[in-house]
Design a protein around this motif. Structure first.
Motif, short mmCIF file in Angstrom:
data_model
loop_
_atom_site.label_atom_id
_atom_site.label_comp_id
_atom_site.label_asym_id
_atom_site.label_seq_id
_atom_site.Cartn_x
_atom_site.Cartn_y
_atom_site.Cartn_z
N ASP A 216 0.84 -1.21 0.00
CA ASP A 216 0.00 0.00 0.00
C ASP A 216 0.87 1.26 0.00
N GLN A 217 1.94 1.23 0.78
CA GLN A 217 2.83 2.41 0.88
C GLN A 217 3.48 2.76 -0.45
N VAL A 218 3.89 1.74 -1.20
CA VAL A 218 4.59 2.00 -2.47
C VAL A 218 3.65 1.97 -3.67
N GLY A 219 2.38 1.70 -3.44
CA GLY A 219 1.40 1.71 -4.53
C GLY A 219 1.53 0.53 -5.48
N VAL A 220 1.88 -0.64 -4.94
CA VAL A 220 2.03 -1.85 -5.75
C VAL A 220 1.08 -2.92 -5.21
N PRO A 221 0.30 -3.60 -6.07
CA PRO A 221 -0.63 -4.62 -5.59
C PRO A 221 0.09 -5.81 -4.96
N VAL A 222 -0.59 -6.41 -3.99
CA VAL A 222 -0.05 -7.59 -3.30
C VAL A 222 -1.03 -8.75 -3.45
N TYR A 223 -0.53 -9.87 -3.94
CA TYR A 223 -1.39 -11.06 -4.03
C TYR A 223 -1.15 -11.94 -2.81
N LYS A 224 -2.24 -12.30 -2.12
CA LYS A 224 -2.14 -13.16 -0.94
C LYS A 224 -3.36 -14.05 -0.88
N GLU A 225 -3.23 -15.15 -0.18
CA GLU A 225 -4.35 -16.08 0.02
C GLU A 225 -4.47 -16.36 1.51
N GLU A 226 -5.60 -15.97 2.08
CA GLU A 226 -5.83 -16.16 3.51
C GLU A 226 -5.78 -17.63 3.89
N GLY A 227 -5.04 -17.94 4.94
CA GLY A 227 -4.96 -19.31 5.44
C GLY A 227 -4.17 -20.26 4.58
N ALA A 228 -3.44 -19.75 3.61
CA ALA A 228 -2.67 -20.60 2.70
C ALA A 228 -1.54 -21.32 3.45
N LYS A 229 -1.26 -22.53 3.02
CA LYS A 229 -0.19 -23.33 3.62
C LYS A 229 0.92 -23.65 2.62
N ASP A 230 0.58 -23.63 1.33
CA ASP A 230 1.53 -24.05 0.30
C ASP A 230 1.94 -22.85 -0.55
N PRO A 231 3.21 -22.41 -0.47
CA PRO A 231 3.66 -21.26 -1.25
C PRO A 231 3.59 -21.48 -2.76
#
Length: 454
Positions: free
Chosen positions: A161-176
């Protein structure tokens, strides 16, 4: 950075500086002093031996002993050797210098795998790299694949958010690997051209971590595998880089806290020991404090030759060319205002500490920041900020009552406000002369711009 090393090597050059002829003893004395300086800087012993042997071999040839200016020739040999030990001058697989990122064109997604132990600053470095690539016209996406460290995903989201770049994440994920594949699909749909993957770390190297990183590497087939290491750990950073390269394979290294590393042992040892170039350095806490590593510029700083190119680049980032031309016209006509002065003070602050800027100016690396009375700049900014725009536009209207109000607002005294106004009048005259001198004029002493306010 490199403060102690620069001081010691400058002392070593005294053995040969200014001599019309140089003997083998002169060279032996100078090289011995350089060797001790490198060892004190925590440079790897094997690196020091290679550096010393190759320098002696070249310096004792006819090239130096019969040179028109043997002292300068010796310094050039040391500089060239330093450059070769600090970095790689060859080309990478994309045809660009191997010191640079080897990324594909914007029509294809490039993948960067960020590696490192906990505490090295891997997540922060990922966000800083994303910001730099964004400024260069790329469309980066940060992938939250550190699923082990508590709050790592949240930290990456905040930094994104600070640098204005999107972040992809998956809640509760276990496998990178699953997160990577999801992020890759998201990136393709949203026309992303660069994936920066923040991976898991541990307090120390263990096989579970390496196995996970190996699976992620196999799935992602990254264009760059960058190890993020803490420059303050010295030789430990080099050992960690070697271990990661042997088990995962690296394409380059990022050194964090580079601005705090006064010795420079890690930077000087990495390329020789690992064979991998140092590509970026973290130079502060702000998102913008992240720079490509240039071996030739670093060698110049170490040897006290400065780094004017980096100084100009920093200035160009914060000073608009059109505004600079307008400022020069004001200087020539002696119409510079307190508002202009305040703008320049703030621009200088954005460029970094005065100490870091001085290190880039040839012959000024030995000047301490204290010698410049940098506390004055804070007083000046406080006083100027306490004025109204009308007062800054025309300082002649600032009479006794206004000076008293400005002093109260800035936490200073009426005498200090009066001294600042007097200094401004004097500075306008100096600036007028400097502007007329143009590019051919001599560089003013920076210390003279900040006489102590007391």
């Amino acid at each position: 950075m490199f403060d102690r090393l620069t001081e010691k090597i400058s002392d070593a050059f005294r053995f040969v500086a200014g001599k019309s002829t140089i003997t083998e003893k002169n060279i032996d004395d100078a090289v011995e002093a350089i060797k001790m300086a490198l060892l004190e800087a925590d440079v790897n012993l094997r690196v020091v031996r290679r550096f010393v042997n190759s320098t002696i071999e070249e310096a004792k040839g006819e090239k130096v002993l019969r040179s028109v200016d043997p002292g300068q020739q010796f310094i050039k040999i040391v500089h060239d050797k330093m450059v070769s030990f600090l970095g790689d001058t060859g080309l990478g697989p994309t045809g660009r210098p191997s010191q640079e990122l080897q990324l594909k064109g914007p029509d294809t997604i490039s993948i960067i795998l960020m590696l490192g132990l906990q505490g090295a600053g891997k997540t922060t470095a990922s966000a800083k790299l994303a910001l730099r690539l964004k400024k260069e016209g790329r469309k980066p996406l940060l992938l939250a694949c550190d699923l082990v460290r508590p709050a790592a995903v949240e930290q990456l989201s905040i930094l994104g958010d600070q640098v204005g770049v999107p972040v992809y994440k998956e809640e509760g994920a276990k496998d990178p690997v699953k997160v990577f594949r999801g992020g890759l699909d998201w990136g393709k749909r949203n026309l992303i051209d660069t994936l920066i993957i923040d991976t898991t770390g541990r307090l120390e190297i263990d096989q579970d971590m390496m196995a996970e990183l190996g699976r992620l590497k196999e799935a992602a087939s990254p264009d760059e595998l960058l190890l993020v290491a803490d420059a303050m750990t010295g030789q430990s950073a080099v050992d960690i880089a070697k271990a990661f390269d042997e088990q995962i394979g690296l394409t380059g290294v990022v050194l964090t806290k580079f601005d705090s590393d006064t010795r420079g042992g890690a930077a000087l040892s990495l390329k020789t020991i690992t064979g991998k170039p140092l590509k970026f350095v973290g130079t502060g806490e702000k998102p913008e404090d992240f720079e490509p590593f240039h071996p030739d510029r670093a060698a110049g700083r170490i040897l006290g030759m400065g780094d004017v190119v980096s100084l100009v680049e920093k200035a160009q980032e914060v000073i608009d060319e059109k505004e600079a031309l307008e400022l020069q016209k004001k200087m020539e006509k002696e119409t510079l205002t307190l508002e202009d002065w305040l703008d320049q003070l703030r621009a200088v602050k954005k460029m970094g500490s005065l100490k870091s800027m001085l290190a880039m100016i040839p012959g000024m690396s030995g000047i301490n920041e204290e010698d410049l009375n940098t506390a004055e700049l804070k007083y000046h900014e406080a006083i100027l900020s306490s004025m109204t725009r009308k007062e800054r536009a025309n300082h002649l209207i600032i009479g006794p009552s206004r000076r008293a109000r400005i002093a109260r607002g800035s936490g200073t005294s009426v005498a200090e406000v009066a001294r600042l106004l007097k200094k401004f009048e004097k500075m306008r005259g100096m600036m007028k002369k400097m502007a007329k001198m143009g590019k051919g004029g001599a560089m003013p002493n920076l210390a003279n711009f900040s006489p102590r306010v007391s």
